[in-house]
Design an enzyme around this catalytic site. Structure first.
Site, PDB file in Angstrom:
ATOM      1  N   LYS A  84      34.892  19.252 -40.770  1.00 44.62           N
ATOM      2  CA  LYS A  84      34.505  18.908 -42.492  1.00 44.62           C
ATOM      3  C   LYS A  84      35.491  17.485 -42.024  1.00 44.62           C
ATOM      4  O   LYS A  84      36.419  16.973 -41.271  1.00 44.62           O
ATOM      5  CB  LYS A  84      35.564  19.408 -43.024  1.00 44.62           C
ATOM      6  CG  LYS A  84      34.872  21.005 -43.572  1.00 44.62           C
ATOM      7  CD  LYS A  84      35.994  21.485 -44.753  1.00 44.62           C
ATOM      8  CE  LYS A  84      35.153  23.097 -45.283  1.00 44.62           C
ATOM      9  NZ  LYS A  84      36.398  23.211 -46.292  1.00 44.62           N
ATOM     10  N   TYR A 101      26.941  26.288 -47.699  1.00 39.99           N
ATOM     11  CA  TYR A 101      27.882  27.301 -48.941  1.00 39.99           C
ATOM     12  C   TYR A 101      26.976  27.829 -49.845  1.00 39.99           C
ATOM     13  O   TYR A 101      26.885  27.880 -50.991  1.00 39.99           O
ATOM     14  CB  TYR A 101      28.200  26.109 -49.410  1.00 39.99           C
ATOM     15  CG  TYR A 101      29.950  25.561 -48.276  1.00 39.99           C
ATOM     16  CD1 TYR A 101      30.326  26.053 -48.143  1.00 39.99           C
ATOM     17  CD2 TYR A 101      29.547  24.188 -47.584  1.00 39.99           C
ATOM     18  CE1 TYR A 101      31.448  25.900 -47.436  1.00 39.99           C
ATOM     19  CE2 TYR A 101      30.878  23.455 -47.167  1.00 39.99           C
ATOM     20  CZ  TYR A 101      31.528  24.476 -47.433  1.00 39.99           C
ATOM     21  OH  TYR A 101      32.886  23.774 -46.292  1.00 39.99           O
ATOM     22  N   PHE A 140      33.299  24.387 -58.529  1.00 33.99           N
ATOM     23  CA  PHE A 140      33.483  23.114 -57.207  1.00 33.99           C
ATOM     24  C   PHE A 140      32.622  22.568 -56.284  1.00 33.99           C
ATOM     25  O   PHE A 140      32.413  22.026 -55.484  1.00 33.99           O
ATOM     26  CB  PHE A 140      34.610  23.272 -56.705  1.00 33.99           C
ATOM     27  CG  PHE A 140      34.915  25.005 -56.735  1.00 33.99           C
ATOM     28  CD1 PHE A 140      33.623  25.145 -54.738  1.00 33.99           C
ATOM     29  CD2 PHE A 140      35.373  26.003 -56.082  1.00 33.99           C
ATOM     30  CE1 PHE A 140      33.982  25.970 -54.172  1.00 33.99           C
ATOM     31  CE2 PHE A 140      35.043  27.368 -55.815  1.00 33.99           C
ATOM     32  CZ  PHE A 140      35.048  27.451 -54.673  1.00 33.99           C
ATOM     33  N   ARG A 154      39.211  32.630 -38.258  1.00 37.17           N
ATOM     34  CA  ARG A 154      39.880  33.299 -39.394  1.00 37.17           C
ATOM     35  C   ARG A 154      41.042  33.005 -39.620  1.00 37.17           C
ATOM     36  O   ARG A 154      42.033  32.031 -39.962  1.00 37.17           O
ATOM     37  CB  ARG A 154      39.291  33.914 -39.772  1.00 37.17           C
ATOM     38  CG  ARG A 154      37.358  34.220 -39.646  1.00 37.17           C
ATOM     39  CD  ARG A 154      37.103  32.931 -41.584  1.00 37.17           C
ATOM     40  NE  ARG A 154      36.970  33.482 -42.329  1.00 37.17           N
ATOM     41  CZ  ARG A 154      37.436  32.758 -43.736  1.00 37.17           C
ATOM     42  NH1 ARG A 154      36.457  31.507 -43.231  1.00 37.17           N
ATOM     43  NH2 ARG A 154      37.755  32.815 -44.567  1.00 37.17           N
ATOM     44  N   THR A 188      41.777  29.833 -47.143  1.00 36.03           N
ATOM     45  CA  THR A 188      41.712  29.016 -47.823  1.00 36.03           C
ATOM     46  C   THR A 188      41.994  27.641 -48.604  1.00 36.03           C
ATOM     47  O   THR A 188      41.912  26.871 -48.052  1.00 36.03           O
ATOM     48  CB  THR A 188      40.900  29.031 -48.994  1.00 36.03           C
ATOM     49  OG1 THR A 188      39.833  30.658 -48.181  1.00 36.03           O
ATOM     50  CG2 THR A 188      39.440  29.012 -49.781  1.00 36.03           C
ATOM     51  N   ARG A 246      44.606  24.837 -40.764  1.00 37.69           N
ATOM     52  CA  ARG A 246      45.834  24.651 -42.289  1.00 37.69           C
ATOM     53  C   ARG A 246      46.255  24.640 -42.745  1.00 37.69           C
ATOM     54  O   ARG A 246      46.863  23.459 -43.026  1.00 37.69           O
ATOM     55  CB  ARG A 246      44.278  25.580 -43.552  1.00 37.69           C
ATOM     56  CG  ARG A 246      43.033  25.250 -43.444  1.00 37.69           C
ATOM     57  CD  ARG A 246      41.528  25.899 -44.184  1.00 37.69           C
ATOM     58  NE  ARG A 246      40.510  26.275 -44.123  1.00 37.69           N
ATOM     59  CZ  ARG A 246      40.012  26.890 -44.339  1.00 37.69           C
ATOM     60  NH1 ARG A 246      40.094  27.960 -44.800  1.00 37.69           N
ATOM     61  NH2 ARG A 246      38.888  26.698 -44.558  1.00 37.69           N
ATOM     62  N   ASN A 287      39.990  20.765 -46.859  1.00 39.53           N
ATOM     63  CA  ASN A 287      41.140  22.152 -45.864  1.00 39.53           C
ATOM     64  C   ASN A 287      40.929  21.826 -44.393  1.00 39.53           C
ATOM     65  O   ASN A 287      40.786  22.835 -43.883  1.00 39.53           O
ATOM     66  CB  ASN A 287      41.075  23.688 -46.290  1.00 39.53           C
ATOM     67  CG  ASN A 287      39.991  23.818 -46.146  1.00 39.53           C
ATOM     68  OD1 ASN A 287      39.039  23.237 -46.141  1.00 39.53           O
ATOM     69  ND2 ASN A 287      40.086  24.513 -47.441  1.00 39.53           N
ATOM     70  N   HIS A 345      36.312  24.528 -41.451  1.00 42.00           N
ATOM     71  CA  HIS A 345      35.551  25.730 -41.705  1.00 42.00           C
ATOM     72  C   HIS A 345      35.405  26.574 -40.317  1.00 42.00           C
ATOM     73  O   HIS A 345      34.528  26.228 -39.708  1.00 42.00           O
ATOM     74  CB  HIS A 345      34.503  25.103 -42.296  1.00 42.00           C
ATOM     75  CG  HIS A 345      32.957  26.383 -42.628  1.00 42.00           C
ATOM     76  ND1 HIS A 345      33.053  27.501 -43.555  1.00 42.00           N
ATOM     77  CD2 HIS A 345      32.158  26.807 -41.043  1.00 42.00           C
ATOM     78  CE1 HIS A 345      32.285  28.341 -43.528  1.00 42.00           C
ATOM     79  NE2 HIS A 345      31.644  27.926 -41.762  1.00 42.00           N
ATOM     80  N   GLU A 392      25.048  31.139 -39.563  1.00 43.82           N
ATOM     81  CA  GLU A 392      25.504  29.421 -40.141  1.00 43.82           C
ATOM     82  C   GLU A 392      24.670  28.645 -38.325  1.00 43.82           C
ATOM     83  O   GLU A 392      24.708  27.872 -38.231  1.00 43.82           O
ATOM     84  CB  GLU A 392      26.792  29.678 -40.195  1.00 43.82           C
ATOM     85  CG  GLU A 392      27.006  30.068 -41.697  1.00 43.82           C
ATOM     86  CD  GLU A 392      28.659  30.099 -42.023  1.00 43.82           C
ATOM     87  OE1 GLU A 392      29.855  30.121 -41.215  1.00 43.82           O
ATOM     88  OE2 GLU A 392      29.077  30.236 -42.976  1.00 43.82           O
TER      89      GLU A 392
HETATM   90  P1  IDP Z   1      37.101  29.283 -46.779  1.00 42.82           P
HETATM   91  O1  IDP Z   1      36.930  27.973 -46.678  1.00 42.82           O
HETATM   92  O2  IDP Z   1      38.327  29.590 -46.659  1.00 42.82           O
HETATM   93  O3  IDP Z   1      36.125  30.615 -45.753  1.00 42.82           O
HETATM   94  P2  IDP Z   1      35.273  29.636 -48.926  1.00 42.82           P
HETATM   95  O4  IDP Z   1      35.335  30.748 -50.312  1.00 42.82           O
HETATM   96  O5  IDP Z   1      33.884  29.894 -48.404  1.00 42.82           O
HETATM   97  O6  IDP Z   1      36.293  29.008 -47.976  1.00 42.82           O
HETATM   98  O7  IDP Z   1      35.464  28.229 -49.393  1.00 42.82           O
HETATM   99  C1  IDP Z   1      34.213  27.292 -49.168  1.00 42.82           C
HETATM  100  C2  IDP Z   1      35.323  26.117 -49.352  1.00 42.82           C
HETATM  101  O8  IDP Z   1      34.842  25.536 -50.591  1.00 42.82           O
HETATM  102  C3  IDP Z   1      36.676  25.982 -48.932  1.00 42.82           C
HETATM  103  O9  IDP Z   1      37.013  25.643 -46.978  1.00 42.82           O
HETATM  104  C4  IDP Z   1      37.715  24.957 -49.700  1.00 42.82           C
HETATM  105  O10 IDP Z   1      36.430  23.481 -49.131  1.00 42.82           O
HETATM  106  C5  IDP Z   1      36.231  24.715 -50.915  1.00 42.82           C
HETATM  107  N1  IDP Z   1      36.683  25.389 -52.157  1.00 42.82           N
HETATM  108  C6  IDP Z   1      36.963  26.741 -52.146  1.00 42.82           C
HETATM  109  N2  IDP Z   1      38.179  27.486 -53.753  1.00 42.82           N
HETATM  110  C7  IDP Z   1      38.165  25.906 -54.018  1.00 42.82           C
HETATM  111  C8  IDP Z   1      38.967  25.392 -55.337  1.00 42.82           C
HETATM  112  O11 IDP Z   1      38.867  26.433 -56.132  1.00 42.82           O
HETATM  113  N3  IDP Z   1      38.686  24.268 -55.194  1.00 42.82           N
HETATM  114  C9  IDP Z   1      38.048  23.455 -54.268  1.00 42.82           C
HETATM  115  N4  IDP Z   1      38.165  23.799 -53.107  1.00 42.82           N
HETATM  116  C10 IDP Z   1      37.588  25.138 -53.174  1.00 42.82           C
END
Ligand code: IDP
Length: 162
Positions: free
Chosen positions: A20, A60, A68, A96, A102, A113, A123, A126, A137
């Site tokens: 990212k 997404y 968010f 993963r 996450t 991470r 973070n 992805h 994707e």
């Molecule tokens: P992942 O990236 O670990 O698969 P997802 O739940 O698919 O997690 O969320 C996608 C992205 O959205 C996360 O990597 C993070 O950057 C962002 N994200 C997820 N939850 C939150 C939150 O509670 N606050 C802000 N950003 C979030």
């Protein structure tokens, strides 16, 4: 050739990985790629781009209802993003694991991470969360002709012959 056929059976799973904008700005592209190469996975495609809003929103789309979502899409579209496809046995689940949770604060040290991040909205990386999302994707981010078919010689030393 028969040897190759038996190793290649292990190696056809693919996942989508994106560094990212925070990871790109923090100069973590090289170290991230090194971790996946070190594990034994092979790079199939790579490009640096500034994703369109349409691309980011489709990527997404399952999070559209989250509070968010808008911030996430704005952040991703700010670019640059380093988009990649990686290949190998069990690569979706293993990437993963290498990435970590996450929320970087609950990611184990040793994960990307866990080692490089603090905030959930920064973070770094992805990775597709399951095989069908990986296929979706990869199609979203890459044209099929951008995916390079090649047979790393190292496979002989990474995979046991079946
Ligand atoms: P992942 O990236 O670990 O698969 P997802 O739940 O698919 O997690 O969320 C996608 C992205 O959205 C996360 O990597 C993070 O950057 C962002 N994200 C997820 N939850 C939150 C939150 O509670 N606050 C802000 N950003 C979030």
């Amino acid at each position: 050739q028969p040897y190759f056929t038996s190793w290649v059976m292990h190696c056809t799973e693919r996942t989508f990985v994106a560094i990212k904008p925070d990871g790109v700005h923090r100069a973590l592209i090289g170290r991230t790629i090194a971790r996946l190469e070190d594990k034994g996975y092979s790079l199939v495609a790579l490009k640096l781009l500034k994703p369109s809003r349409t691309l980011a929103e489709s990527h997404y789309e399952s999070l559209r209802s989250k509070p968010f979502f808008d911030n996430l899409v704005s952040f991703i579209t700010s670019g640059p993003v380093c988009a990649m496809v990686w290949e190998g046995k069990d690569v979706v689940a293993q990437v993963r694991k290498l990435i970590g949770n996450t929320d970087p604060l609950s990611s184990a040290p040793g994960t990307i991470r866990g080692d490089f991040g603090i905030d959930i909205g920064r973070n770094i990386i992805h990775g597709s969360d399951n095989i069908s999302n990986a296929e979706r994707e990869i199609q979203l981010w890459f044209h099929s002709e951008e995916l390079v078919e090649w047979n790393p010689n190292l496979h002989e030393w990474i995979y046991e012959k079946v």
